[in-house]
Design a protein around this motif. Structure first.
Motif, short mmCIF file in Angstrom:
data_model
loop_
_atom_site.label_atom_id
_atom_site.label_comp_id
_atom_site.label_asym_id
_atom_site.label_seq_id
_atom_site.Cartn_x
_atom_site.Cartn_y
_atom_site.Cartn_z
N ASP A 15 108.04 60.59 44.26
CA ASP A 15 107.81 61.99 44.61
C ASP A 15 107.51 62.15 46.10
OD1 ASP A 15 108.04 62.59 41.94
OD2 ASP A 15 105.88 62.78 41.60
N LEU A 16 108.08 63.20 46.68
CA LEU A 16 107.67 63.71 47.98
C LEU A 16 107.16 65.13 47.76
CD1 LEU A 16 110.64 62.55 50.27
CD2 LEU A 16 108.37 61.52 50.08
N SER A 17 105.93 65.40 48.19
CA SER A 17 105.36 66.71 47.90
C SER A 17 104.47 67.19 49.04
CB SER A 17 104.54 66.66 46.60
OG SER A 17 103.45 65.76 46.72
N GLY A 18 104.23 68.47 49.02
CA GLY A 18 103.34 69.08 49.99
C GLY A 18 102.61 70.25 49.36
N GLY A 19 101.53 70.67 49.99
CA GLY A 19 100.78 71.80 49.45
C GLY A 19 99.80 72.34 50.45
N LEU A 67 109.73 69.59 41.82
CA LEU A 67 108.49 69.44 41.07
C LEU A 67 107.48 70.49 41.54
CD1 LEU A 67 105.85 68.01 42.76
CD2 LEU A 67 107.48 66.13 42.83
N TYR A 68 106.52 70.78 40.67
CA TYR A 68 105.43 71.67 41.04
C TYR A 68 104.18 71.26 40.27
CZ TYR A 68 107.00 73.90 36.70
OH TYR A 68 107.38 74.14 35.41
N GLY A 69 103.02 71.61 40.79
CA GLY A 69 101.78 71.22 40.13
C GLY A 69 100.58 71.63 40.94
N ALA A 70 99.46 70.93 40.71
CA ALA A 70 98.21 71.25 41.40
C ALA A 70 97.30 70.03 41.36
CB ALA A 70 97.52 72.45 40.77
N ASP A 84 88.10 74.58 58.75
CA ASP A 84 87.29 73.75 57.87
C ASP A 84 87.67 73.91 56.40
OD1 ASP A 84 85.90 72.70 59.97
OD2 ASP A 84 84.19 74.07 59.80
N ASN A 85 88.22 75.07 56.06
CA ASN A 85 88.48 75.38 54.66
C ASN A 85 89.95 75.58 54.31
OD1 ASN A 85 85.61 77.15 55.30
ND2 ASN A 85 85.59 75.55 53.74
N LEU A 86 90.84 75.31 55.25
CA LEU A 86 92.26 75.53 55.00
C LEU A 86 93.09 74.46 55.71
CD1 LEU A 86 94.29 77.50 53.63
CD2 LEU A 86 94.46 78.66 55.85
N GLY A 87 94.03 73.89 54.97
CA GLY A 87 94.85 72.85 55.57
C GLY A 87 96.12 72.60 54.77
N PHE A 88 96.83 71.57 55.16
CA PHE A 88 98.07 71.18 54.50
C PHE A 88 97.98 69.73 54.05
CE2 PHE A 88 99.13 74.47 57.59
CZ PHE A 88 99.83 75.38 56.80
N ARG A 89 98.66 69.43 52.96
CA ARG A 89 98.66 68.07 52.43
C ARG A 89 100.10 67.63 52.19
NH1 ARG A 89 95.11 65.83 47.27
NH2 ARG A 89 96.38 63.99 46.82
N THR A 132 94.54 72.18 45.57
CA THR A 132 95.82 72.12 46.29
C THR A 132 96.99 72.38 45.35
OG1 THR A 132 94.85 70.39 47.70
CG2 THR A 132 97.23 70.74 47.86
N PRO A 133 97.56 73.60 45.36
CA PRO A 133 98.85 73.79 44.69
C PRO A 133 99.91 72.98 45.42
CG PRO A 133 97.78 75.89 45.23
CD PRO A 133 97.05 74.82 45.98
N THR A 134 100.82 72.35 44.68
CA THR A 134 101.82 71.48 45.31
C THR A 134 103.23 71.83 44.86
OG1 THR A 134 101.54 69.83 43.55
CG2 THR A 134 100.22 69.54 45.53
N PHE A 135 104.17 71.46 45.72
CA PHE A 135 105.58 71.68 45.46
C PHE A 135 106.35 70.55 46.14
CE2 PHE A 135 109.74 73.65 46.37
CZ PHE A 135 110.05 74.15 45.11
N GLY A 136 107.42 70.07 45.52
CA GLY A 136 108.14 68.97 46.13
C GLY A 136 109.40 68.59 45.38
N TYR A 137 109.72 67.29 45.44
CA TYR A 137 110.98 66.81 44.89
C TYR A 137 110.76 65.42 44.31
CZ TYR A 137 116.10 66.70 44.56
OH TYR A 137 117.39 66.69 44.10
N THR A 138 111.33 65.18 43.12
CA THR A 138 111.23 63.89 42.45
C THR A 138 112.57 63.17 42.46
OG1 THR A 138 109.44 64.58 40.98
CG2 THR A 138 110.76 62.72 40.26
N PHE A 139 112.54 61.90 42.86
CA PHE A 139 113.71 61.03 42.80
C PHE A 139 113.50 60.07 41.63
CE2 PHE A 139 113.03 62.35 47.14
CZ PHE A 139 114.30 62.70 47.58
N SER A 140 114.37 60.14 40.66
CA SER A 140 114.26 59.25 39.51
C SER A 140 115.33 58.16 39.66
CB SER A 140 114.39 60.03 38.21
OG SER A 140 113.28 60.91 38.07
N GLY A 141 116.09 57.86 38.62
CA GLY A 141 117.02 56.76 38.79
C GLY A 141 118.12 56.73 37.76
#
Length: 202
Positions: free
Chosen positions: A191-195, A50-53, A148-153, A25-34
């Motif tokens: 973090d709030l993220s999706g992928g 943010l980005y990652g996997a 079965d092989n493709l979705g969202f997270r 799952t490649p991911t992309f989102g946003y980080t709230f720090s403080g």
């Protein structure tokens, strides 16, 4: 902790042979720090994209080993008591390993995650600042499969670096005729993220 990460990677690779399901799952989102108020002023680790996997390997029904990496590049802002602003360009990266547990195996699959790992901070400017922390991550989310092989997270998580010497992220900000200042920031990353989930054939 580095040995722990290597052992976790070896364990997951071993389980790939007999895994019931493998998800990338490649991911992309946003980080709230403080923001933290120090003796000399206020330190603000600004919010950032943010980005990652993630790699998830099912080893028993509904339960996965998970490896994840994510990074962002926040601006660190220091505001003195006399309202003088100073900024530093920084980087933050999380290297995590742990367990993901789904609640069911339908189209919608709510889940929870517990991860352990390392968080790295560095200054992208002239200084050679680097620091590693042991970290924990707790997350909840849901997977939505369209085939079965493709979705969202979609996931909400909090990652907390731990400093057992008492303190947090130590950074130096200097400039002009003033001496360099250091500070400790006991900070959590929300973090709030999706992928897009790509599930390899069983």
């Amino acid at each position: 902790m580095k040995k722990f990460i290597l052992l976790a990677i070896a364990s997951i690779l071993t389980n790939l042979v007999s895994a019931q399901r493998v998800e990338v799952t490649p991911t992309f989102g946003y980080t709230f720090s403080g923001t933290v108020k120090g003796y000399y002023g206020t330190y603000d680790v600004q919010n950032a994209m943010l980005y990652g996997a993630k790699l998830d390997v099912e080893f028993i029904d509904l339960t996965y080993f998970e490896l994840s990496y994510r990074r962002n590049d926040p601006t660190l802002e220091y505001i003195t008591s006399s309202q003088i602003h100073k900024e530093a360009n920084t980087g933050t990266a999380h290297y995590m390993a742990g367990v993901l547990r789904e609640l069911n195996n339908g189209t919608f699959r709510p889940y929870g995650v517990i991860n352990l790992g390392l968080t790295r901070y560095w200054d992208k400017g002239d200084s050679d600042f680097r620091k590693w922390f042991f970290s924990t991550e707790f997350a909840i989310g849901t997977k939505i499969f369209i085939t079965d092989n493709l979705g969202f997270r979609f996931q909400a998580s909090v990652t907390t670096p731990w400093d057992f010497d008492g303190g947090g992220i130590y950074w130096g900000i200097g400039g002009g005729s003033s001496a360099n200042l250091t500070f400790g920031v006991p900070i959590a990353h929300w973090d709030l993220s999706g992928g897009i989930i790509i599930s390899l054939p069983d």
